[in-house]
Structure formats: C-alpha cells, structure tokens
Design an enzyme around this catalytic site. Sequence first.
Site, PDB file in Angstrom:
ATOM      1  CG  ASP A  81      -0.189   0.073   2.536  1.00  0.00           C
ATOM      2  OD1 ASP A  81       0.795  -0.685   2.692  1.00  0.00           O
ATOM      3  OD2 ASP A  81      -0.581   0.864   3.421  1.00  0.00           O
ATOM      4  CD  GLU A 173       4.361   0.609   6.907  1.00  0.00           C
ATOM      5  OE1 GLU A 173       5.245   0.927   7.730  1.00  0.00           O
ATOM      6  OE2 GLU A 173       3.912   1.414   6.050  1.00  0.00           O
TER       7      GLU A 173
END
Length: 406
Positions: A81, A173
Amino acid sequence: MEKITQRFLKYISYDTKSDPENGENQKPSSPGQWDLANELKKELEELGLEATINDEAFVFSEIKANTDKNLPKVGFISHMDTSPEMPGKIDNPQIIEYKGGDIKLNDKRSLTVEDFPVLEDLEGLTLITTRGETLLGADDKSGIAAIMNMAEYFVNHPEIEHGDIKIAFTPDEEIGTGADTFDVETFGADFAYTIDGGYLGELEYETFNGAGAKVKIKGKSVHPGSAKDTMINSTSIAFEFDRLLGDVKRPEHTEGYEGFYHLIGINGDIENTKMEYIIRHHDRNEFESMKNQFILNKDYLNNKYGDIIEVEIKDSYYNMGEILKDKPEIVGYAKTAMENLGIEPIISPVRGGTDGSKLSFMGLPCPNIFAGGLNFHGVYEILPIEFLEKSSETIIEIVKVIAKDC
C-alpha cells in the site's frame, strides 16, 4: 538496472492507496492492493516459485534451501500500500539523468536544492520523480522491486549456497494495521528484514513506541447573547486541552530520540468536538508518561468544567529495539553485507514505525533496510535508481553472509 527499474515502474502504476476509513473492518483497505497482490503472485510463479495469497491479500513465497547445512531461515518483507495522504497511482513519472540544480515537476512545483539539500548528494545519478500531482510510491514499491530482483537472482544462480529464503508482501502498513494478522508461523522465518527504509545505507533497529488517542468533548450550546456562566464551548475546551500538552513536544520541534504529541485531526462545534492524536517516543517509560498526560488533562478539565471529556488511548506498536538488542547478529548480517558492497551503514532510530515493530513483538525479529526512496508521502518523492539497485544487492549479500557465517 533496467529490469529492476521496469519492475518498479509497473508496480507504481497500481493504485494501492490505503484507506483508513476501511482499515478496522476490511483488509486490504483498498481494492487496488488485491490487484498488485495478484500481479506479484503471478510474477513469483513465473520465476518457478510457489506463491500464495490469503484472504487478506498477504502474498507469501519462498526460495527453498539448496544446501544440507542447518542455516537460519531469513525473510524479506515489503508492503504494497501507499500513503492515504495522496493519490497512490502514477503512470507518467519523470526519469532524469540528474546533473544538479532544481528539478521542475510541473508549472507550479519544483524540487529545489534550497528546500531539499539532499539533491546535492544525487548529482550523476538517475532519478525517478513525480510530476507534482501524486506521490511516487517508492514507499514501499521500491522495496517490492528489490525483493523481486533478489528472488530472480537466486533462481538464476542455483550454484550459490543459501538456506530457506522467505518472501512476504503485505497490505495496509501505512494505516498501521498491516502486520496485525501477519501469520508468523506460516511465514516460517527465524528472522526477517523489512525493506522499507530510505537513503542508501539506512539500517534501522530502533523505532518509536506508538499510540493513538481520541479525545471527545461535550459542550453546552446556548444563545451567545445570554451565554454568561452557562455556555461551554467544546471547541474552546479542545484548544485548552491541546495547550496543556505544551508546545515543545510537537513534531516540528523534535528530532532524533525526542518524542512528540501530534494532533492529526480536529472536528467540532459548540456542542461536540473530537480530536485525534498520535503519541510517539523511543523510550517506553517516557511513552507511558506521555500517554498518562492525556488522562491528567482530562481529569483537570473535567474537574474544572464538569464531566465533559472522554479520552481513549490505544497502543499501535512498540520499539523493536527492545527485542533486537538481544539479537545483535541479525543487525550484524545486514551491516556486514553493506560493508562488503562498499556501502557505509547509516544506523539511526526510526522516527516512526515499520511492520517490523509489530512483527518483532510477535516473535519475528525484524530490522529495517533502505529501499532507496526519499521524501516519502508527497509529490516531492524521489527514487535514485542506483539506490534501488544497491538495496537489492544488499539483501542478496545478506543471504550470502548468512550462508558463510552460520
């Protein structure tokens, strides 16, 4: 170098911006992370490796040992991400043979040497930049590219002795939930490295302790013409609460091992105000004291105005240094690998956290290694291709050092 560059350019074309609004109830928090996970699984299988995706988009793979030696099982991890602060997809980055000076991103924005003096270190390198409208995605798609390049290297060089090499690509994350459900047992590594740092040579094994705090304030709205001794303006109380935390422990006034309170959002009116903070400190005792200050503020203002304030505090992660101080060999492998490649290790505390912060406390010791990107989370992000290449060379060398030393 061309191949690892093309990998990176492919990965940043996927929109994997994480969504904090979905983070607690949905993983991954955004659909684009599924798309990249499927692409990575396909690429791993094309290399002849087995790869799996679980129902939360974690991608797991491994390169099996080619020796009878009892070598440690080492893992390498990067997240898919990108930051929720900006759009997470770019199809048209600039690739520049940098000769020095300012870099024009578009008609309104430039990377200037005055604002970003790190540019002076990058003369003669090949840089990938944005065009001033999105982030680049080097955090952490450069890490993914480095790991994939490493995987291809060992597949193509079976003559190089190594133990089991574990690979994981993780979701979310950036919103702090990615490692919560990481299956350490299934991953099967004895220790691992997140490839999620910045500048060439960064080697990090200390992070902040982190927590989030939510403050809710209930006011009392009456007509301002007759408000004397009756109105309680929740927004004013919010400002008072924030002032009680002081001006010194704010991100803009701290560095190194210094912690901070950071007001990341406020929304309110006379009747109701909500504030959200993050709390950070490297020292656990100081961290606990800073959290307690929220309770002290609440009690003080509730005594002053009545029972109008609620505070909720939730720990996010802890300083991985508490775990890694007892396992110096793990940091030592990375340090030796860099030195073998002529890279000077830059050892400093992370003013933030990584997935490794949580994983270390889940039984998977996990320091952090540079992935090459700079100026993360904004339009001024840069990736020197040479730094990316050195990141991949470093993790290849770590595997070699482990095989030699163990």
